[in-house]
Design an enzyme around this catalytic site. Structure first.
Site, PDB file in Angstrom:
ATOM      1  N   GLY A  36       0.782  -1.229   0.000  1.00 60.45           N
ATOM      2  CA  GLY A  36       0.000   0.000   0.000  1.00 60.45           C
ATOM      3  C   GLY A  36       0.816   1.282   0.000  1.00 60.45           C
ATOM      4  N   ALA A  37       2.135   1.166   0.022  1.00 58.36           N
ATOM      5  CA  ALA A  37       2.968   2.373   0.075  1.00 58.36           C
ATOM      6  C   ALA A  37       2.775   3.262  -1.151  1.00 58.36           C
ATOM      7  CB  ALA A  37       4.439   2.001   0.225  1.00 58.36           C
ATOM      8  N   GLY A  38       2.718   2.664  -2.319  1.00 63.85           N
ATOM      9  CA  GLY A  38       2.527   3.444  -3.541  1.00 63.85           C
ATOM     10  C   GLY A  38       1.173   4.128  -3.584  1.00 63.85           C
ATOM     11  N   ASP A  39       0.149   3.412  -3.156  1.00 66.19           N
ATOM     12  CA  ASP A  39      -1.187   4.005  -3.115  1.00 66.19           C
ATOM     13  C   ASP A  39      -1.234   5.158  -2.117  1.00 66.19           C
ATOM     14  OD1 ASP A  39      -2.150   2.209  -5.005  1.00 66.19           O
ATOM     15  OD2 ASP A  39      -2.844   0.785  -3.483  1.00 66.19           O
TER      16      ASP A  39
END
Length: 73
Positions: A36-39
Site C-alpha cells: 500500500g505504500a505506492g497508493d
C-alpha cells in the site's frame, strides 16, 4: 498544468513539470510492510496538490512521502 510524480521507493520521489525536475528523499520510517505504500504516496500527493494547486512541488512530494512512511511502518 501537467505534472508527473514518481515514487522511487526508498530513494524518495521525483516531480516533473514544465522542464523542472525535483527530487525529494524518502521520509525515514521503520519498515514493517510495504503493501500500500505506492497508493498512500499517490493519495498524499493528490490531496496536497488539489488543496493548493500550484503549491511548492517539494511540499506536495513531502506530503505523499510522509503518508507512505506512515503506511509502511
Amino acid at each position: 498544468y501537467a505534472a508527473v510524480a514518481v515514487s522511487l521507493g526508498a530513494d524518495g520521489a521525483l516531480w516533473a513539470a514544465g522542464g523542472d525536475v525535483r527530487h525529494r528523499p524518502a521520509a525515514p520510517a521503520p519498515v514493517v510492510d510495504t503493501t500500500g505504500a505506492g497508493d498512500a504516496f499517490t493519495a498524499g500527493v493528490l490531496a496536497a496538490w488539489l488543496s493548493a494547486p500550484g503549491d511548492d512541488p517539494a511540499a506536495v512530494l513531502d506530503a505523499g512521502l510522509a503518508l507512505a512512511a506512515r503506511v509502511v511502518s
